[in-house]
Design a protein around this motif. Structure first.
Motif, mmCIF file in Angstrom:
data_model
loop_
_atom_site.group_PDB
_atom_site.id
_atom_site.type_symbol
_atom_site.label_atom_id
_atom_site.label_comp_id
_atom_site.label_asym_id
_atom_site.label_seq_id
_atom_site.Cartn_x
_atom_site.Cartn_y
_atom_site.Cartn_z
ATOM 1 N N LEU A 42 5.587 52.363 81.317
ATOM 2 C CA LEU A 42 6.549 53.093 80.480
ATOM 3 C C LEU A 42 5.984 53.386 79.095
ATOM 4 C CD1 LEU A 42 9.781 51.078 81.411
ATOM 5 C CD2 LEU A 42 8.966 53.237 82.398
ATOM 6 N N GLN A 43 4.738 52.970 78.862
ATOM 7 C CA GLN A 43 4.131 53.081 77.534
ATOM 8 C C GLN A 43 5.097 52.564 76.475
ATOM 9 O OE1 GLN A 43 1.591 56.253 76.513
ATOM 10 N NE2 GLN A 43 0.717 56.380 78.556
ATOM 11 N N ALA A 44 5.598 51.367 76.735
ATOM 12 C CA ALA A 44 6.475 50.704 75.769
ATOM 13 C C ALA A 44 5.728 50.539 74.452
ATOM 14 C CB ALA A 44 6.902 49.340 76.305
ATOM 15 N N ALA A 45 6.485 50.466 73.362
ATOM 16 C CA ALA A 45 5.851 50.253 72.058
ATOM 17 C C ALA A 45 5.217 48.873 71.997
ATOM 18 C CB ALA A 45 6.887 50.413 70.942
ATOM 19 N N SER A 46 5.791 47.928 72.747
ATOM 20 C CA SER A 46 5.340 46.548 72.639
ATOM 21 C C SER A 46 5.546 45.801 73.944
ATOM 22 C CB SER A 46 6.122 45.863 71.512
ATOM 23 O OG SER A 46 5.675 44.556 71.303
ATOM 24 N N VAL A 98 -3.708 52.141 78.678
ATOM 25 C CA VAL A 98 -2.839 53.100 77.988
ATOM 26 C C VAL A 98 -3.348 53.463 76.595
ATOM 27 C CG1 VAL A 98 -0.787 52.556 79.332
ATOM 28 C CG2 VAL A 98 -1.191 51.340 77.179
ATOM 29 N N GLY A 99 -4.587 53.084 76.325
ATOM 30 C CA GLY A 99 -5.250 53.580 75.121
ATOM 31 C C GLY A 99 -4.600 53.173 73.816
ATOM 32 N N GLY A 100 -4.029 51.983 73.770
ATOM 33 C CA GLY A 100 -3.475 51.497 72.508
ATOM 34 C C GLY A 100 -2.025 51.885 72.285
ATOM 35 N N ALA A 101 -1.412 52.590 73.249
ATOM 36 C CA ALA A 101 -0.014 53.007 73.077
ATOM 37 C C ALA A 101 0.922 51.804 73.052
ATOM 38 C CB ALA A 101 0.393 53.954 74.202
ATOM 39 N N THR A 102 0.564 50.752 73.784
ATOM 40 C CA THR A 102 1.405 49.559 73.851
ATOM 41 C C THR A 102 0.715 48.413 73.108
ATOM 42 O OG1 THR A 102 2.299 50.259 75.978
ATOM 43 C CG2 THR A 102 2.551 47.926 75.410
ATOM 44 N N VAL A 103 1.410 47.855 72.129
ATOM 45 C CA VAL A 103 0.880 46.728 71.360
ATOM 46 C C VAL A 103 1.216 45.438 72.111
ATOM 47 C CG1 VAL A 103 1.083 45.458 69.173
ATOM 48 C CG2 VAL A 103 1.162 47.971 69.178
ATOM 49 N N ALA A 104 0.246 44.535 72.190
ATOM 50 C CA ALA A 104 0.499 43.203 72.748
ATOM 51 C C ALA A 104 0.973 42.310 71.605
ATOM 52 C CB ALA A 104 -0.776 42.639 73.373
ATOM 53 N N ALA A 143 -2.828 41.766 62.634
ATOM 54 C CA ALA A 143 -1.785 41.550 63.646
ATOM 55 C C ALA A 143 -0.412 41.356 63.011
ATOM 56 C CB ALA A 143 -2.150 40.337 64.510
ATOM 57 N N ALA A 144 -0.383 40.800 61.796
ATOM 58 C CA ALA A 144 0.886 40.473 61.136
ATOM 59 C C ALA A 144 1.362 41.579 60.202
ATOM 60 C CB ALA A 144 0.735 39.167 60.351
ATOM 61 N N THR A 145 0.587 42.665 60.107
ATOM 62 C CA THR A 145 0.978 43.746 59.191
ATOM 63 C C THR A 145 0.987 45.091 59.918
ATOM 64 O OG1 THR A 145 -1.332 43.856 58.399
ATOM 65 C CG2 THR A 145 0.227 42.539 57.085
ATOM 66 N N ILE A 146 -0.159 45.803 59.898
ATOM 67 C CA ILE A 146 -0.145 47.171 60.430
ATOM 68 C C ILE A 146 0.128 47.197 61.940
ATOM 69 C CG2 ILE A 146 -2.669 47.295 60.710
ATOM 70 C CD1 ILE A 146 -0.455 50.229 59.548
ATOM 71 N N ASN A 147 -0.397 46.219 62.677
ATOM 72 C CA ASN A 147 -0.156 46.256 64.122
ATOM 73 C C ASN A 147 1.284 45.887 64.464
ATOM 74 O OD1 ASN A 147 -2.724 47.122 64.469
ATOM 75 N ND2 ASN A 147 -3.378 45.441 65.826
ATOM 76 N N ALA A 148 1.840 44.967 63.699
ATOM 77 C CA ALA A 148 3.257 44.639 63.900
ATOM 78 C C ALA A 148 4.110 45.853 63.537
ATOM 79 C CB ALA A 148 3.640 43.428 63.057
ATOM 80 N N ALA A 149 3.743 46.535 62.455
ATOM 81 C CA ALA A 149 4.462 47.757 62.059
ATOM 82 C C ALA A 149 4.359 48.808 63.160
ATOM 83 C CB ALA A 149 3.908 48.289 60.741
ATOM 84 N N ALA A 150 3.159 48.965 63.715
ATOM 85 C CA ALA A 150 2.961 49.964 64.775
ATOM 86 C C ALA A 150 3.822 49.640 65.990
ATOM 87 C CB ALA A 150 1.487 50.032 65.159
ATOM 88 N N SER A 151 3.982 48.365 66.279
ATOM 89 C CA SER A 151 4.814 47.995 67.438
ATOM 90 C C SER A 151 6.272 48.367 67.201
ATOM 91 C CB SER A 151 4.693 46.499 67.735
ATOM 92 O OG SER A 151 5.631 45.747 66.967
ATOM 93 N N LEU A 152 6.634 48.582 65.924
ATOM 94 C CA LEU A 152 8.000 49.006 65.593
ATOM 95 C C LEU A 152 8.071 50.499 65.309
ATOM 96 C CD1 LEU A 152 8.987 46.021 63.238
ATOM 97 C CD2 LEU A 152 9.602 46.363 65.638
#
Ligand code: NIG
Ligand code: FE
Length: 432
Positions: free
Chosen positions: A276-280, A298-304, A368-377
């Motif tokens: 589903l290419q979920a955000a997270s 999925v090329g980074g579309a879904t953040v772990a 992981a605690a800043t830009i990647n967390a933001a990207a997951s949102l």
């Protein structure tokens, strides 16, 4: 910008900007913090107007016509490190009651899902939350939000999921809306009606999903009470088909997708998030090779989004963070704050565990605690790094280098926290 009050923070030993692409960073990108020494920022109208070296920013503030007429307040950050505000991308902030007894049950050999199946676990928090009024839920959530903010968090994702009926789920979401409006922390709400099967639907998970979780996801989307929809996709809770129905209902109402995926065991959750290419895709403590491969495809579309406090508290194996990073999957970390599996509203603890147990390095953990967390949102373009035009959300830490974040533990490290260009007043609301 003309007039008004602005904020200049100058002379930072390290200004950790994380400037770079406005999306989740992966692989080697997670190591690039774009640090400025003797750094400064100028903020006006809640946004960052300029970011750079102190001398440069002083010139800009003096000479740039766009910054004329502003009444500048200054903070000297000499000897200190400045980073973007931390983003906690996974919490269950709104609940009543507590469950300190369950740890003994688990240590005596009962499994987390076994306790749930017997009507405890999540369902015990559901009983307490259903019985609580909106004002009480709000007061309790504020208490925990205070601790998050004091630890440097300026944005937090928070889920429903302890109501499990229309009224009680909407009550949780309204509390989140109120918290976001009150500030100082930005709150991103997620509807998680598919968190557990409530007693009135015992043995009828499909009916619960179709009669409660699906309509709630739609309603939360259409009313704007949620921005994301989530489900607990786990063997013995909701299967892939049920989770997919709940997520797609949310998507059809405009919500982004996140998923409790393979928290305890490989359950097809990571593959569903990728499909589903979920955000997270969150947790992943039990993810298998197929799940990792699906996320990598999925090329980074879904953040772990990894939640190391939970695995520590449950004494479960951690997510394979290094393998995920090396597979090119963007990794975020969160607190998972909740009364059952992570009674710790602390991104600083999550950072500490990200380094000591997940074996991320200091730069990867902070990314992981800043830009990647933001990207997951879905917020990588507006928060998560310090770049002109983005929200002026940042922390001045009582340490000279980011290398000491996730190093000292159990210490209040934040010297000042700034949200939208204003210094937070961290008071201490009490709870009766
Ligand atoms: O992320 N596993 C599902 N949800 C939470 C725990 C909720 C609870 O136990 O109350 C989690 O671990
Ligand atoms: Fe969770």
């Amino acid at each position: 910008v003309t007039g008004g009050v602005g904020l200049v923070i100058h002379s930072a030993a390290e200004l950790v900007t994380l400037a770079g692409p406005q999306r989740a960073r992966r692989g080697e990108e997670m190591r690039d913090l774009a640090i400025v020494h003797d750094g400064a920022v100028a903020a006006a109208d809640g946004r960052l107007a300029a970011v750079g070296r102190t001398a440069e920013i002083r010139e800009r503030v003096a000479d740039d016509p766009a910054l004329a007429g502003i009444d500048w307040r200054e903070i000297d950050a000499s000897g200190r490190c400045v980073t973007p505000g931390l983003v906690d991308p996974h919490t269950h902030l709104v609940f009543a009651g507590s469950r300190p007894d369950e740890q003994r049950l688990r240590q005596a050999g009962r499994g987390y899902l076994e306790i749930l199946a017997a009507g405890g676990g999540i369902l015990s928090t559901v009983r307490a939350t259903r019985a609580a009024g909106e004002a009480e839920l709000h007061r309790r959530a504020r208490r925990w939000l205070h601790h998050m903010a004091a630890g440097g968090v300026t944005t937090v994702e928070a889920k429903s999921g302890y109501g499990l009926d229309r009224e009680a789920e909407l009550r949780q979401l309204r509390v989140l809306e109120r918290l976001d409006g009150e500030g100082p922390v930005r709150v991103v709400p997620t509807v998680l009606a598919a968190h557990a099967v409530p007693p009135e639907y015992a043995g009828r998970a499909d009916a619960y999903v179709d009669e409660v979780a699906v309509p709630l996801a739609r309603e939360a989307g259409h009313t704007g009470l949620a921005r994301f929809v989530d489900a607990f996709c786990e063997r013995g809770v909701f299967d892939v088909h049920q989770s997919r129905r709940a997520l797609l209902a949310g998507r059809s109402a405009g919500l982004g997708l996140r998923l409790h995926a393979d928290e305890l065991a490989a359950s097809g959750g990571a593959a569903l998030a990728a499909e589903l290419q979920a955000a997270s895709a969150d947790h992943l403590g039990g993810v298998d090779d197929d799940g990792i491969e699906a996320l990598a495809s999925v090329g980074g579309a879904t953040v772990a989004t990894l939640l190391p406090i939970t695995t520590l508290y449950l004494d479960h194996p951690d997510a394979p963070a290094r393998r995920l990073v090396e597979a090119g999957i963007p990794v975020a970390i969160g607190s998972d704050f909740n009364p059952g599996t992570s009674p710790a509203p602390s991104m600083l603890l999550a950072l500490w565990l990200a380094r000591s147990r997940l074996r991320l390095d200091a730069a990867e953990a902070l990314t992981a605690a800043t830009i990647n967390a933001a990207a997951s949102l879905g917020l990588a373009a507006s928060i998560g790094s310090l770049e002109p035009g983005k929200h002026a959300d940042l922390v001045i830490w009582d340490i000279a280098s980011h290398a000491e974040l996730g190093y000292w533990a159990g210490v209040e490290l934040a010297h000042a926290i700034v949200r939208g260009g204003r210094v937070m007043n961290i008071d201490r609301p009490s709870v009766d």
